[in-house]
Scaffold this motif. Structure first.
Motif, short mmCIF file in Angstrom:
data_model
loop_
_atom_site.label_atom_id
_atom_site.label_comp_id
_atom_site.label_asym_id
_atom_site.label_seq_id
_atom_site.Cartn_x
_atom_site.Cartn_y
_atom_site.Cartn_z
N LYS A 329 0.06 12.77 5.17
CA LYS A 329 -1.30 12.63 5.67
C LYS A 329 -2.23 12.02 4.63
CE LYS A 329 -5.01 15.36 7.82
NZ LYS A 329 -5.43 16.72 8.24
N ARG A 330 -2.02 12.36 3.35
CA ARG A 330 -2.95 11.97 2.29
C ARG A 330 -2.55 10.68 1.56
NH1 ARG A 330 -3.67 17.99 -0.44
NH2 ARG A 330 -4.76 18.97 1.34
N ASN A 331 -1.41 10.11 1.93
CA ASN A 331 -0.94 8.92 1.22
C ASN A 331 -0.58 7.82 2.19
OD1 ASN A 331 -0.45 9.64 -1.88
ND2 ASN A 331 0.08 11.44 -0.67
N GLU A 332 -1.04 6.64 1.89
CA GLU A 332 -0.66 5.45 2.62
C GLU A 332 0.10 4.52 1.68
OE1 GLU A 332 -0.75 4.47 5.65
OE2 GLU A 332 -1.96 6.04 6.60
N ILE A 333 0.94 3.67 2.24
CA ILE A 333 1.60 2.64 1.44
C ILE A 333 0.68 1.42 1.45
CG2 ILE A 333 3.60 1.14 1.20
CD1 ILE A 333 4.31 3.97 0.66
N ASP A 334 0.09 1.12 0.32
CA ASP A 334 -0.78 -0.05 0.21
C ASP A 334 0.11 -1.28 -0.05
OD1 ASP A 334 -3.11 1.46 0.50
OD2 ASP A 334 -3.06 2.01 -1.62
N TYR A 335 0.24 -2.11 0.96
CA TYR A 335 1.12 -3.26 0.81
C TYR A 335 0.47 -4.28 -0.12
CZ TYR A 335 3.85 -1.20 4.49
OH TYR A 335 4.63 -0.33 5.20
N ALA A 336 1.24 -4.68 -1.12
CA ALA A 336 0.72 -5.58 -2.15
C ALA A 336 0.44 -6.96 -1.57
CB ALA A 336 1.72 -5.70 -3.30
#
Length: 575
Positions: A329-336
């Motif tokens: 819930k607290r983490n997203e994958i930030d796509y580079a």
């Protein structure tokens, strides 16, 4: 004791034993093998096949493992071509899924720098107990269709965690990251206080009286002024030799080296999110669109199989799965980002670069833009970052076009006698004795025709040509004959070539260097401290061309780059 006398060749060198093909085959296979690791009582990781380690005294207290070697993604053994094609198609699909959902975890540099990825683990070695536990997990959650992929993910997660993450999660490393900025500021203050030029304006003046070194078993203090001065000077020189070539900038940038650690410290959380996205996005997990408790439990067990700590195993499964839910819930994958869109002042550039294509894309690869940022930081040109990035992109595209044009050499040189003769000479020199140069002829304005046949003089010229051809490929392969490149759009161009060799000053690299130098001289406001801007500009141009791929090597010495650019500028001095 009889001393073994090694066998030597006629040069006196020891002859090393030849290794058979089986050795090299095993070496090639081993690079795609992964041996699972376990933690000892002190928390250190060791491979499960530790019996193969020569000095295993420390391993006497380790548990014994019944090992299993398991080959992943095996090709069907039958000759049915359709089954083999289906397998290849399925493997390509899995690789696409891996790239889409997990690339950010393991291969962020590959995304931003353009590497081509393929599965890097084909065989795993692990204990029978863990193999059976993972196999049961796969059956329980009905993941049999992607069973090998689950094994691969677990192996990849553990491999990356043990080699690249676990060390940086220690309290000592956490403290080092937290204090990096303060420590760098202290170092800057020390070098400021010991700078002879600054000490003249300091009131009161600072004087270095002692340097203390704190070890785990005591403190050593050096009070000798000469020794202390040498220590500080060596430190300043070390920082001045960094990538920014300025100790103050180098130390100010020091905390940035830990930026990657901050991401690695969230590897467990980010892994949980990536696994969750994979299960939900592919709908490969049974009932993943309904109650998601089973998804959280599956993600938890994969992380635990990979030795990634979540919470103590003494906690029940429901509580541990709740931690996973919070992580997701607290983490997203930030796509580079792989590319940036830039807005260079093309009107200003066209004043100097007459052949700059107006249709050139403004989308630039991230690694190229990052390099332009580094150059502008180093040379204090931050206002020109978009223009410099754009020029690197332009040079890179044009050099690619010129290299493609060089591939037409075999067809073109037949129509140009000088090019045919020169190519024959280079081929003869490179023939390693299969052919031989018998004479050299040349003509000068003052002496007319000259010919010599001396083997020694021929050897000197051959050696010089061979060395120059080897270390200066760009002079032989880029813009050899007159050609016009007509841009059709961002991705295509038309070439109109002639049968005339280019004049040295009319080739792309000399012209680009002159135009770039004139741009820097005309557009950058010089300060009173810029005593010799030419040195800075020449090096900047050389570094840009190196990034654009102009040279056969990508890591040339800076003095070499400066000499190359000086030579090209000299060719265009009076044009």
């Amino acid at each position: 004791m009889v001393e073994h006398t090694p066998k030597r060749n006629k040069h006196g060198d020891v002859e090393l034993p030849k290794l058979d093909e089986d050795f090299w085959q095993k070496l090639r296979e081993d690079q795609y093998n992964y041996v699972f690791q376990f933690q000892d009582s002190a928390g250190f990781f060791h491979p499960m096949d530790y019996d193969g380690i020569p000095d295993n005294e420390i391993a006497k207290s380790f548990p014994r493992f019944d090992l299993k070697k398991y080959k992943l993604f095996s090709m069907p053994e039958d000759e049915n071509s359709s089954r083999r094609e289906d397998h290849i198609h399925f493997m390509n699909t899995l690789q696409d899924l891996y790239i889409y959902y997990f690339y950010e975890l393991f291969h962020d540099a590959a995304i931003t720098q353009g590497y081509v990825y393929h599965f890097d683990i084909s065989t795993i070695v692990l204990s029978e107990a863990i193999f059976e536990a993972i196999h049961s997990f796969i059956k329980k959650y009905e993941l049999t269709n992607v069973g090998d992929f689950i094994f691969f993910l677990i192996a990849s997660l553990q491999k990356y965690y043990v080699s690249d993450v676990e060390y940086y999660q220690s309290p000592e490393q956490q403290k080092q990251v937290k204090n990096a900025k303060k420590e760098a500021e202290k170092a800057i203050t020390v070098l400021d206080k010991t700078d002879d030029r600054r000490k003249l304006s300091q009131r009161p003046r600072s004087r270095l009286e002692a340097i203390s070194f704190k070890f785990n078993d005591g403190i050593l203090t050096i009070k000798d002024s000469v020794l202390n001065s040498g220590i500080v000077s060596a430190f300043r020189e070390h920082e001045n030799n960094g990538s920014l070539k300025n100790w103050r900038k180098q130390l100010a940038a020091y905390p940035r080296i830990y930026d990657e650690n901050k991401i690695k410290n969230k590897f467990g959380q980010r892994s949980a999110r990536a696994l969750y996205n994979f299960f939900i996005g592919t709908k490969i997990f049974p009932n993943s669109n309904g109650k998601k408790t089973a998804v959280y439990e599956a993600v938890l067990q994969i992380l635990e199989f990979a030795s990634i700590p979540v919470v103590g195993k003494e906690e029940d499964l429901q509580y541990r799965a709740k931690i996973i839910r919070l992580w997701i819930k607290r983490n997203e994958i930030d796509y580079a980002k792989t590319h940036y869109e830039i807005k260079p002042d093309t009107e200003r550039l066209l004043k100097y670069f007459k052949d700059l294509p107006t249709g050139l894309s403004k989308i630039i690869p991230k690694n190229m833009y990052s390099f332009a940022y580094y150059l502008c930081d180093r040379f204090n040109l931050s206002l020109h970052i978009n223009e410099i990035a754009y020029l690197i992109l332009f040079a890179s595209n044009r050099i690619t076009q010129l290299r493609w044009e060089y591939l037409q050499l075999d067809n073109q040189k037949k129509q140009i006698p000088d090019l045919t003769a020169f190519s024959n000479l280079i081929e003869c020199i490179q023939s390693k004795g299969k052919d031989e140069v018998l004479e050299f002829s040349f003509r000068t304005k003052s002496t007319g025709a000259n010919t010599f046949t001396s083997p020694q003089l021929i050897l000197i010229i051959k050696s010089a040509l061979l060395e120059y051809n080897t270390s200066n490929k760009e002079e032989f392969t880029l813009d050899v004959w007159e050609s016009d490149f007509i841009e059709k759009d961002e991705n295509s161009w038309e070439v109109k070539r002639s049968n005339i060799l280019n004049k040295p000053s009319e080739r792309f690299l000399p012209k680009f260097c002159r135009q770039f130098y004139d741009y820097l001289l005309g557009e950058i406001q010089l300060s009173s401290a810029d005593f010799m801007p030419s040195e800075k500009y020449i090096l900047l141009i050389g570094l840009c061309l190196q990034k654009a791929g102009a040279f056969s090597l990508n890591m040339n010495e800076e003095e070499y780059l400066k000499n190359k650019v000086r030579g090209w500028l000299n060719l265009t001095e009076n044009t």
